[in-house]
Design a protein around this motif. Structure first.
Motif: not given
Lengths: 112, 111
Positions: B35, B37, B41-43
């Motif tokens: 992932y 990021q 912030r969001g993954l």
């Protein structure tokens, strides 16, 4: 945009208080996961719900609880807040588990 | 506790160079995911490799998995300034639900 929404974006509160974080999964996803990201602990899995039922539990404190409602949105309740609870809280969703998870933008919690 | 450990913790390269990040984990897995990021912030999911796969490609990304060594690597080729972010590996448990994340690699790509 992952399709997962989280509210609020930011939350500032005091020690001892209780807050509720809300998450709406992607349309069609039945599983919701909650994660906490802090500087000292990194990204940690808290809890998973699948179609309204708790499926897996991680490093979730007893002061924390969650639920998933019939419309599949989920809420994470944090009570008796401590300074160390300050973190980013992420919600993620997927259809049934075992693959890619879609993360929301997170709620930044600051406990003063 | 974290399942995976990323190496290096931070990496700084010039645009156009390749970036390699490594991840080691401890227990058996069904799959390993990477992932990305951006700061605070969001993954964003990049790629998933299953335990019976050894290599996978997606655009400029190449992931390898060595289950005998319990390790994986993420290669980003021809890096761009926009690749600047933190990169995390994540493994699932045998039930295939919760993800356990490593500490992440902070990548900076200088223009």
């Amino acid at each position: 945009d992952s399709g997962v929404t989280q509210t609020p974006k930011h939350l500032i509160t005091a020690t001892g208080q209780r807050v509720t974080l809300r998450c709406s999964p992607r349309s069609g996803d039945l599983s919701v996961y909650w994660y906490q990201q802090s500087l000292d602990q990194g990204l940690q899995f808290l809890i998973q719900y699948y179609n309204g039922e708790e499926r897996a539990k991680g490093n979730i404190l007893e002061r924390f609880s969650a639920q998933q409602f019939p419309d599949l949105h989920s809420e994470l309740n944090l009570s008796s807040l401590e300074l160390g609870d300050s973190a980013l809280y992420f919600c993620a969703s997927d259809l049934a588990g075992g693959g890619e998870q879609f993360f929301g933008p997170g709620t930044r919690l600051t406990v003063l | 506790s974290q399942q995976g450990e990323e190496d290096p913790q931070a990496l700084s390269i010039q645009e156009g160079e390749n970036a390699t990040m490594n991840c080691s984990y401890k227990t058996s897995i069904n799959n390993l995911q990477w992932y990305r990021q951006n700061s605070g912030r969001g993954l964003v999911h990049l790629i998933l490799i299953r335990s019976n796969e050894r290599e996978k490609h997606s655009g400029r990304l190449r992931v390898t998995l060595d289950t005998s060594k319990k390790s994986s690597s993420l290669l980003i080729t021809a890096s761009r300034a926009a690749d600047t972010a933190s990169y995390f590996c994540a493994t699932d448990n045998n039930a295939g639900n919760m993800l356990t994340f490593g500490g992440g690699t902070r990548l900076m790509v200088k223009p």
